[in-house]
Design an enzyme around this catalytic site. Sequence first.
Site, PDB file in Angstrom:
ATOM      1  N   ILE A   6       0.689  -0.978   0.121  1.00 18.32           N
ATOM      2  CA  ILE A   6       0.099   0.020   0.139  1.00 18.32           C
ATOM      3  C   ILE A   6       0.832   1.305  -0.054  1.00 18.32           C
ATOM      4  CG2 ILE A   6      -1.790   1.113   1.249  1.00 18.32           C
ATOM      5  CD1 ILE A   6      -2.816  -1.596   0.193  1.00 18.32           C
ATOM      6  N   GLY A   7       2.080   1.246   0.900  1.00 20.94           N
ATOM      7  CA  GLY A   7       2.662   2.304   0.990  1.00 20.94           C
ATOM      8  C   GLY A   7       2.388   3.475   1.812  1.00 20.94           C
ATOM      9  N   LEU A   8       1.823   3.001   3.054  1.00 21.77           N
ATOM     10  CA  LEU A   8       1.438   3.827   4.039  1.00 21.77           C
ATOM     11  C   LEU A   8       0.280   5.303   3.470  1.00 21.77           C
ATOM     12  CD1 LEU A   8       4.397   4.241   6.200  1.00 21.77           C
ATOM     13  CD2 LEU A   8       2.210   3.042   6.634  1.00 21.77           C
ATOM     14  N   CYS A  12       7.541  -0.928   8.384  1.00 22.18           N
ATOM     15  CA  CYS A  12       6.644  -1.305   6.943  1.00 22.18           C
ATOM     16  C   CYS A  12       7.742  -1.402   5.770  1.00 22.18           C
ATOM     17  CB  CYS A  12       6.179   0.034   6.549  1.00 22.18           C
ATOM     18  SG  CYS A  12       5.185   0.019   5.120  1.00 22.18           S
ATOM     19  N   GLY A  52      -1.487 -14.227  10.651  1.00 21.25           N
ATOM     20  CA  GLY A  52      -2.324 -15.168  10.023  1.00 21.25           C
ATOM     21  C   GLY A  52      -3.253 -15.845  11.040  1.00 21.25           C
ATOM     22  N   GLY A  89      -5.279  -9.291  11.560  1.00 20.90           N
ATOM     23  CA  GLY A  89      -5.132  -8.570  10.300  1.00 20.90           C
ATOM     24  C   GLY A  89      -6.031  -9.023   9.092  1.00 20.90           C
TER      25      GLY A  89
END
Lengths: 262, 304
Positions: free
Chosen positions: B71-73, B131, B245, B266
């Site tokens: 996503i790239g924050l 990240c 998971g 998540g």
Amino acid sequence: MLLCKAKVLRVEKLAIDCFSLLLEEKNLATGSLPGHFLHIRVGEGPAPFLRRPFSIAGTSPGEGFLQIIFRLRGAGTRILSRACPGDMLDCLGPLGNGFRPRENCKISVLLGGGVGVAPLLFLARRLKEVRERVVLYYGVSRGLEKIPVQNFLPPGVEINLATEDGSGGFAGLVTDLHRSHLQRGLRPEEVFACGPRPMMQRVAGMYRDKKVDMQFSFEERMACGVGACHGCPIEIKVGDSDTVFKRVCRDGPVFNPYEVVW
Amino acid sequence: MIDLGTRLGPLKLKTPFMAASGTFGFGEEFASLMDLRDLGAIVINGLTLMPRKGNPPPRIVETPAGMLNAIGLQNPGLDVFLSRELPRLQKSQVKLIANIAGDTEEEYVILARELCTAGDVLIAIELNVSCPNVQRGGIFFGTTPSTLSSLVEKVRRVCTLPLIVKLTPNVTDITEIARAAEDGGADILSLVNTFQGMVIDTVSRRPFLGNKIGGLSGPAMRPLAVRLVYETYASVEIPLIGMGGIEALDDALQFFMAGAAAVAIGSASFSDPLTILRLTGELKNYLQRMNLPSLEGIIGVAHG
């Protein structure tokens, strides 16, 4: 938005690699509008891991029915194509912002490429109730892929078919067929489209200088489907030089094509 | 009477189930499906000082028993968050944890300072030093012990809320990094963030994701994450939040038994948005069946 189980009533093969699924779920059927989509969990357990988004091809709110049309693309759609009547499908929906037809308008044009025609069938049915003319353009690359769209439409919707292999209707691209009609004097006041990006881009190009309301429905791989994860971006112009990524699932899937960075 | 509450040092939660950052938005996207106050906490999407545009598409791809994301924050930046998002969240009475990421130490410090005084809907700060999908900052701070302890120390000085440090699994020895975070003054560690991975599109012959590299999440990573929680538990004194998971109660129990005092859910929320509430109910039944008054009786028991 509901998280619910919809009952599979019928699975039908419409064309090569193309299926329709008739579902029963009262609240989904009454709450869904053209352009909305369902996010369906196609298997139990970790495979496939993510839900799959499908635009809604039609509803019968009175009976509580709704329909999706999809093409076999991978593991998820294969499982879905093997659903049986009576199966209960885990559905999240209706999701997204649908098409917003204009208040006063006489002629609407809809262009669907391949299975992208699905949400336009739903839209055409609704528009026919309030428009003088609803003109649908439907293009497929091979005649084998052609779904019988007339079965999903009320009488009076004008259907224009284009096949790239020349096996039916106009031989060539659906956008060329549409362009020839524009040259002959067709003057739509609003244009809706859904299909492969190159096709939608050609449509947008055709109308660049005309003042016509344009609404296109886009597709992207999705995870959450509700706007939480930002996994389904579409690049949208802001002002003269800047762009932002909007979420196809939550901010769309319907966008103004002139705001989209192609 | 079963008590589902859990204590992580200075942080007390009503249940040990949290929503992991990046998977639950700012908490509101799922609000029509559930009462968000029933969640232990929601770690909201990563925040940066300036707005982040995020990575080009595609940003996600499904993998065996999981997915990669890059996503790239993407986020509106601190100012917009404080002025536009927070006032609305403030009314919700949901327990929120802010996840923050910076390009520099200074940015982390500003973010922590501003958010600690922003309102009582925020109950903790999670430092994102893990990240894998951004060019600067992010994972850079989480892979070298001395860099991490220096950062945590500086944030600690301005952070009046419980301070969580979220660790990356993409290191040779996570226990070394964990101890560095503890030395720097972290109250809690959360582990682990996603594993770096790649999918190649064999038709275009190029990496599938716009960012080329993504982070693997989902059941595929679970045993890897359980091992890291187990080893970290033995190496530090501070409490742990485990993740990786988790879909079923048994998955969560593995993390508790490995040493986590809480767990985060998540990508399982994508396929079943009600995962956290389902697990909450199932944990209650489990504790009843096992005649345990609280979760405490099973935390870390796998260490014998």
